[in-house]
Design an enzyme around this catalytic site. Structure first.
Site, PDB file in Angstrom:
ATOM      1  N   HIS A   1      -6.095   0.161  -0.905  1.00 17.93           N
ATOM      2  CA  HIS A   1      -6.462  -0.344  -2.224  1.00 17.93           C
ATOM      3  C   HIS A   1      -6.157  -1.837  -2.306  1.00 17.93           C
ATOM      4  O   HIS A   1      -5.311  -2.358  -1.577  1.00 17.93           O
ATOM      5  CB  HIS A   1      -5.689   0.395  -3.310  1.00 17.93           C
ATOM      6  CG  HIS A   1      -6.137   1.807  -3.507  1.00 17.93           C
ATOM      7  ND1 HIS A   1      -5.844   2.509  -4.656  1.00 17.93           N
ATOM      8  CD2 HIS A   1      -6.848   2.656  -2.714  1.00 17.93           C
ATOM      9  CE1 HIS A   1      -6.352   3.723  -4.570  1.00 17.93           C
ATOM     10  NE2 HIS A   1      -6.966   3.848  -3.395  1.00 17.93           N
TER      11      HIS A   1
ATOM     12  N   GLU B   1      -4.539  -3.692  -4.470  1.00 18.63           N
ATOM     13  CA  GLU B   1      -3.160  -4.078  -4.775  1.00 18.63           C
ATOM     14  C   GLU B   1      -2.265  -3.927  -3.549  1.00 18.63           C
ATOM     15  O   GLU B   1      -1.445  -4.817  -3.256  1.00 18.63           O
ATOM     16  CB  GLU B   1      -2.600  -3.229  -5.926  1.00 18.63           C
ATOM     17  CG  GLU B   1      -3.327  -3.432  -7.240  1.00 18.63           C
ATOM     18  CD  GLU B   1      -4.524  -2.496  -7.438  1.00 18.63           C
ATOM     19  OE1 GLU B   1      -4.983  -2.403  -8.585  1.00 18.63           O
ATOM     20  OE2 GLU B   1      -4.992  -1.876  -6.462  1.00 18.63           O
TER      21      GLU B   1
ATOM     22  N   CYS C   1      -3.758   2.171  -9.938  1.00 23.03           N
ATOM     23  CA  CYS C   1      -3.593   3.623  -9.894  1.00 23.03           C
ATOM     24  C   CYS C   1      -2.107   3.943  -9.685  1.00 23.03           C
ATOM     25  O   CYS C   1      -1.308   3.047  -9.389  1.00 23.03           O
ATOM     26  CB  CYS C   1      -4.441   4.214  -8.765  1.00 23.03           C
ATOM     27  SG  CYS C   1      -3.783   3.892  -7.104  1.00 23.03           S
TER      28      CYS C   1
ATOM     29  N   CYS D   1      -0.712   2.586  -6.385  1.00 21.60           N
ATOM     30  CA  CYS D   1      -0.521   1.131  -6.393  1.00 21.60           C
ATOM     31  C   CYS D   1       0.620   0.733  -7.316  1.00 21.60           C
ATOM     32  O   CYS D   1       1.385  -0.182  -7.002  1.00 21.60           O
ATOM     33  CB  CYS D   1      -1.820   0.436  -6.777  1.00 21.60           C
ATOM     34  SG  CYS D   1      -3.100   0.616  -5.515  1.00 21.60           S
TER      35      CYS D   1
END
Length: 156
Positions: free
Chosen positions: A52, A54, A82, A85
């Site tokens: 992801h 992040e 999310c 993250c």
């Protein structure tokens, strides 16, 4: 520099991600007035579900600063992080999260999100993180529309 300028760093990298066939998530780690690292979601390109934006940006920031404690940094993300993250942000000790669109907004574009907000996780864990939402929300949503309208969302 301003929140909007830092969010532009996340938006620009998210746009590059979409242009390379990835999803519309981008993140930037900021220290003071400096962008230390930024990256986009690379799940499809890497076939790594943890790739992801992040997490990728945090990994780059840790390498750039040669440490895992990012307590003097902030993170800007095109979308509310999310839970995975958010956990990485917590473990990196980043005290401030700024994002554009919400988890609900991402879901409206077809993403299968877990319905727990950063604010709820922050409160449940008594973490004291600063969380600011809606930073350049419309510009962040535009990246999601670009992704959806490009047809890339068809296979998602």
């Amino acid at each position: 520099m301003s929140d909007e300028q830092f969010m532009h760093a996340a938006i620009e990298i998210a746009r590059k991600g979409v242009e390379s066939g990835q999803t519309p998530f981008g993140a930037a780690v900021i220290q003071g007035d400096t962008v230390i690292a930024r990256d986009h979601n690379a799940v499809w390109g890497s076939m790594d579900v943890t790739s992801h934006a992040e997490i990728n940006a945090i990994r780059k920031a840790c390498r750039a600063l040669n440490r895992i404690d990012l307590s003097d940094c902030a993170i800007y993300s095109t979308c509310e992080p999310c839970p995975m993250c958010f956990g990485a942000i917590h473990w990196a000790r980043i005290p401030a999260i700024y994002y554009g669109v919400s988890i609900e907004d991402a879901e409206s574009f077809g993403f299968n999100e877990i319905h727990i907000s950063n604010r709820t996780m922050n409160e449940m864990g008594n973490l004291g993180k600063r969380i600011e939402s809606g930073i350049l929300q419309e510009e962040c949503a535009e990246i999601f529309r670009l992704w959806r309208d490009s047809g890339m969302s068809d296979g998602y």
